[in-house]
Scaffold this motif. Structure first.
Motif: not given
Length: 477
Positions: A287-312
């Motif tokens: 639930t509580r994610f902390w991502v290193a600043d140097a890789v934060y943007d990459r992580f957030l972009a990939t995570f959000t892309t994966e979330v967009s694939k979910l079908k509710v």
């Protein structure tokens, strides 16, 4: 399929409440009434207690190998009836069908492991002087009062029933009123497998009424709960007042630390997959994610892309990967937590809204730049909300991860063995996953520290929880 009418199971009989009281069971996908749930009366509870005591006296004398045969038979029936039981659970709780099937199969694995472990509840002989034998044995503790939640109405009851029966105890199971028929289907597997009357009892009704009466009874010797911290503290107080031990597997607010040297895309994909399983309604959910600043943007972009694939959608729609929340209370909680986070300055990256006006559907949600003052960083969301913040100082993150009273699960993603060892040691959690998220399986203990509870389920510790140690000192004369 037709929804099976829920029943109590007392002294070998499937029955309605003795006074005829019922309450509706609601389908979270469309708000329809599935059926009527019998509400156990005081007379029903007292009959359950008497039956469970008789069941214990009979079951404790059954050889462990015979107990194992019966538990294994129940696991086999669970596998054979997997589709049927999954359908019932999906109607009641809303999980996508294939995901629900995986929970049923995991439940069968738990039972099979417990069946084998019940044959390995060993004692020991302690070296002593000639003519004196010192022995330490483990015996079943007695009748167990077990309380299980709605978010895993097949898996969680099996985890308790398997360990309790393997240890030689009987149990009275107070299962969740939101998901009665799926748990009843589990109990039916044990009944059909040959468990004698009184060994497994199933009650539903007023939770306060049942818990108070069961725990106060001298028949009950141990209390076990999987549930919220609030309920856990209440039941633990009741048990302590009666000098009864308890096993408490309570809520969590799992921290996730993604280090700069992690496989960022792999971590993001794994976390996005697990985060929204069962609509985020799991105590070990990240639930509580902390991502290193140097890789934060990459992580957030990939995570959000994966979330967009979910079908509710509802459980039985093709391709659905996330179902509704289990009830209207959870839906309101999501709306409140998102609203508060935004008011505090958080950014909604994905989701954040209810879907439609019927059922309990909510969008998979990603929040970023969430300030510490937001409620969601202090309260377990128990829903499809991920909080993703950046960090620059690992020591600061460790302090923030440990700052809450929760201590169930935590997750770390790093390629550094040194970092993994350090974080696994310093995170205040009962369970820590390194570079993966499967931290609760049949062969390992699972449980928390701090407000997340005490005692363990699973592994050898899970079966031993339902035993007491006896010391025998025998002088030969």
């Amino acid at each position: 399929m037709a929804y099976p009418a829920p029943r109590l199971y007392i002294d070998g009989e499937w029955t309605l409440a003795s006074d005829g009281r019922t309450r509706p069971v609601i389908n979270p996908a469309d708000d329809s009434v599935l059926g009527a749930l019998p509400i156990a009366s005081d007379a029903d509870i007292d009959r359950a207690l008497a039956s469970a005591q008789n069941g214990f006296e009979a079951w404790r004398g059954v050889p462990p190998i015979k107990r194992a045969e019966i538990i294994n038979r129940a696991a086999q029936l669970l596998r054979e009836r997997c589709d049927e039981i999954t359908c019932i659970a999906c109607l009641e709780e809303g999980q996508p069908f294939e995901e629900g099937k995986s929970y049923v199969m995991r439940a069968a694995e738990i039972l099979e492991w417990d069946a084998a472990e019940g044959r390995r509840v060993y004692g020991r002989i302690v070296p002593s002087e000639p003519g004196l034998r010192l022995m330490v044995t483990r015996e079943p503790i007695g009748v167990v009062a077990a309380f299980t939640p709605w978010n895993a109405p097949v898996f969680t009851p099996c985890r308790k029933i398997g360990s309790v029966l393997a240890a030689g105890c009987s149990l009275i199971l107070k299962a969740a009123e939101e998901t009665p028929a799926s748990t009843a289907a589990v109990v039916r597997c044990f009944v059909d497998a040959g468990v004698p009357p009184g060994v497994v009892t199933l009650l539903y009704g007023d939770p306060a009424q049942i818990s108070t009466r069961l725990i106060a009874s001298p028949v009950v010797r141990l209390v076990t709960l999987t549930g919220s911290i609030h309920v856990g503290k209440h039941l633990a107080q009741l048990a302590a007042a009666e000098m009864k031990p308890s096993v408490m597997e309570l809520g969590g607010h799992a921290p996730v630390i993604v280090c700069e040297d992690a496989n960022v895309e792999d971590a993001a994909r794994k976390l996005a997959f697990v985060k929204y399983r069962n609509a985020g309604q799991a105590c070990l959910c990240p639930t509580r994610f902390w991502v290193a600043d140097a890789v934060y943007d990459r992580f957030l972009a990939t995570f959000t892309t994966e979330v967009s694939k979910l079908k509710v959608g509802s459980s039985f729609e093709p391709g659905v990967t996330m179902g509704p929340l289990a009830n209207a209370k959870r839906l309101s909680a999501m709306q409140e937590l998102v609203g508060d986070a935004v008011a505090q300055g958080a950014r909604v990256v994905a989701g954040g809204e209810r879907i439609g006006d019927r059922g309990c559907f909510f969008q998979p949600t990603v929040l970023a730049d969430v300030p510490d003052a937001a409620r969601i960083l202090r309260e377990e969301p128990f829903g499809p909300l991920a909080v993703i913040n950046r960090y620059t100082d690992l020591e600061d993150v460790i302090g923030r991860a440990n700052a809450l009273p929760y201590g169930l699960a935590g997750y770390v993603f790093t390629r550094s063995a040194n970092t993994a060892e350090m974080l696994s040691r310093r995170l205040e959690c009962g369970t820590v996953g390194i570079n993966h998220l499967t931290v609760s399986t049949s062969g390992i203990p699972f449980g928390g520290i701090k407000d997340s509870g005490y005692g363990r389920e699973g592994g050898a510790e899970g079966v031993e929880s339902y035993t007491v140690v006896k010391t025998l000192s025998h002088l030969f004369i």
